[in-house]
Design a protein around this motif. Sequence first.
Motif, short mmCIF file in Angstrom:
data_model
loop_
_atom_site.label_atom_id
_atom_site.label_comp_id
_atom_site.label_asym_id
_atom_site.label_seq_id
_atom_site.Cartn_x
_atom_site.Cartn_y
_atom_site.Cartn_z
N SER A 1 21.44 40.44 46.71
CA SER A 1 20.00 40.26 46.52
C SER A 1 19.48 40.93 45.25
CB SER A 1 19.24 40.82 47.73
OG SER A 1 19.51 42.20 47.90
N ASP A 2 20.36 41.51 44.45
CA ASP A 2 19.96 42.26 43.27
C ASP A 2 20.45 41.54 42.01
OD1 ASP A 2 19.72 44.15 41.15
OD2 ASP A 2 19.84 45.82 42.57
N THR A 3 19.53 40.91 41.30
CA THR A 3 19.93 40.10 40.14
C THR A 3 20.41 40.95 38.96
OG1 THR A 3 17.65 40.03 39.30
CG2 THR A 3 18.35 38.24 40.78
N LYS A 4 20.04 42.23 38.94
CA LYS A 4 20.57 43.12 37.89
C LYS A 4 22.04 43.43 38.17
CE LYS A 4 16.28 45.47 36.57
NZ LYS A 4 15.59 46.80 36.48
N LYS A 5 22.33 43.83 39.41
CA LYS A 5 23.70 44.20 39.75
C LYS A 5 24.64 43.00 39.73
CE LYS A 5 22.59 48.34 42.45
NZ LYS A 5 22.62 48.98 43.78
N ASN A 6 24.18 41.86 40.22
CA ASN A 6 25.08 40.70 40.22
C ASN A 6 25.15 40.00 38.87
OD1 ASN A 6 23.11 38.52 40.09
ND2 ASN A 6 22.77 38.72 42.31
N GLY A 7 24.32 40.45 37.93
CA GLY A 7 24.41 39.99 36.56
C GLY A 7 23.63 38.76 36.20
N SER A 8 23.06 38.08 37.16
CA SER A 8 22.39 36.82 36.85
C SER A 8 21.17 37.02 35.97
CB SER A 8 22.01 36.07 38.14
OG SER A 8 21.13 36.82 38.95
N LYS A 9 20.49 38.14 36.13
CA LYS A 9 19.29 38.40 35.32
C LYS A 9 19.61 38.39 33.83
CE LYS A 9 15.60 41.75 34.53
NZ LYS A 9 14.96 43.01 34.99
N TYR A 10 20.79 38.89 33.47
CA TYR A 10 21.14 39.02 32.06
C TYR A 10 21.64 37.71 31.46
CZ TYR A 10 20.77 43.81 33.57
OH TYR A 10 20.30 44.97 34.11
N PHE A 11 21.77 36.71 32.30
CA PHE A 11 22.15 35.38 31.83
C PHE A 11 21.01 34.39 32.02
CE2 PHE A 11 26.11 37.58 32.32
CZ PHE A 11 26.92 37.09 31.31
N GLY A 12 19.80 34.94 32.15
CA GLY A 12 18.61 34.12 32.26
C GLY A 12 18.48 33.37 33.57
N GLN A 13 19.08 33.89 34.63
CA GLN A 13 19.03 33.23 35.93
C GLN A 13 18.59 34.21 37.00
OE1 GLN A 13 22.52 30.49 36.62
NE2 GLN A 13 23.33 31.55 34.82
N SER A 14 18.32 33.68 38.17
CA SER A 14 17.99 34.52 39.32
C SER A 14 18.77 33.98 40.52
CB SER A 14 16.48 34.49 39.60
OG SER A 14 16.17 35.30 40.73
N ILE A 15 19.99 34.44 40.65
CA ILE A 15 20.90 33.95 41.69
C ILE A 15 21.06 35.03 42.75
CG2 ILE A 15 23.27 33.23 42.19
CD1 ILE A 15 23.33 31.97 39.40
N THR A 16 20.77 34.67 43.99
CA THR A 16 20.91 35.60 45.10
C THR A 16 21.50 34.87 46.30
OG1 THR A 16 18.67 35.13 45.90
CG2 THR A 16 18.91 36.98 44.36
N ALA A 17 21.87 35.66 47.30
CA ALA A 17 22.35 35.10 48.57
C ALA A 17 21.86 35.98 49.70
CB ALA A 17 23.88 35.02 48.58
N LYS A 18 21.81 35.43 50.88
CA LYS A 18 21.38 36.19 52.05
C LYS A 18 22.43 37.24 52.41
CE LYS A 18 18.69 32.31 53.83
NZ LYS A 18 18.57 31.28 54.90
N PRO A 19 22.05 38.26 53.18
CA PRO A 19 22.98 39.35 53.49
C PRO A 19 24.26 38.87 54.16
CG PRO A 19 20.75 39.98 54.08
CD PRO A 19 20.69 38.51 53.74
N ALA A 20 25.33 39.61 53.90
CA ALA A 20 26.62 39.30 54.53
C ALA A 20 26.61 39.68 55.99
CB ALA A 20 27.74 40.05 53.80
N THR A 21 27.45 39.01 56.75
CA THR A 21 27.56 39.30 58.18
C THR A 21 28.67 40.30 58.49
OG1 THR A 21 28.83 37.24 58.28
CG2 THR A 21 26.58 37.17 59.08
N HIS A 22 29.65 40.43 57.58
CA HIS A 22 30.77 41.36 57.78
C HIS A 22 30.98 42.17 56.51
CE1 HIS A 22 32.02 39.67 61.66
NE2 HIS A 22 31.77 38.49 61.13
#
Length: 210
Positions: A86-107
């Motif tokens: 859920s963090d676009t800075k940590k997952n890197g998408s923000k720095y590539f001009g995107q906002s990519i997230t996913a819902k929380p993991a179950t495991h």
Amino acid sequence: MKWKKLTVGPVQENTYIIYNNLNEAVVIDPGSEGKRIIQTIESLKVKPLAILLTHAHFDHIGAVDDVRERYNIPLYIHKKEADWLSDTKKNGSKYFGQSITAKPATHILTNTDNTLKIGNFSFEVLTTPGHSPGSVSYYLKSSGAVFSGDALFAGSIGRTDLHGGDQDVLINSIHEKLLHLPEETMVLSGHGPETTIGMEMDSNPFLSGF
């Protein structure tokens, strides 16, 4: 066991659909093009049981929710990157001009290497940080294959200039975890072509001296 590789998205990420003779399947790193991944699953006539993430960079998680919601299956991720979904800075998408997230993991996977049983699959989960803090590799001993994410590539290793990356840690992970696998082990990476442990031991310029 068989696997189907789909190269998806703008940075050509490898998504894998692993399946067995019981028509059970596991999806590793559905990175983008969710519709195409689902169409491929349907064409293979297999039943997905889970999604496994090698790590949570944006190019590996972009189609997670599409696949998970279509099949109502659990998602596995290492605890050090659970919040990256859920963090676009940590997952890197923000720095590539995107906002990519996913819902929380179950495991949530821990730091301890262990065996993960899903249906008739038995994965050895190897913690291989360095490219990112929570990177893991999934080893299918019975099939002689390891899904290494962005830790080890054919002739190269993962980049370490993104959030939490550390080249010394990565080299140590490869040396301590991946290079101890049998040399004939097939390495199925997050980008690029297949290779083997033996080939990388012999010719990978980043691993000279090992």
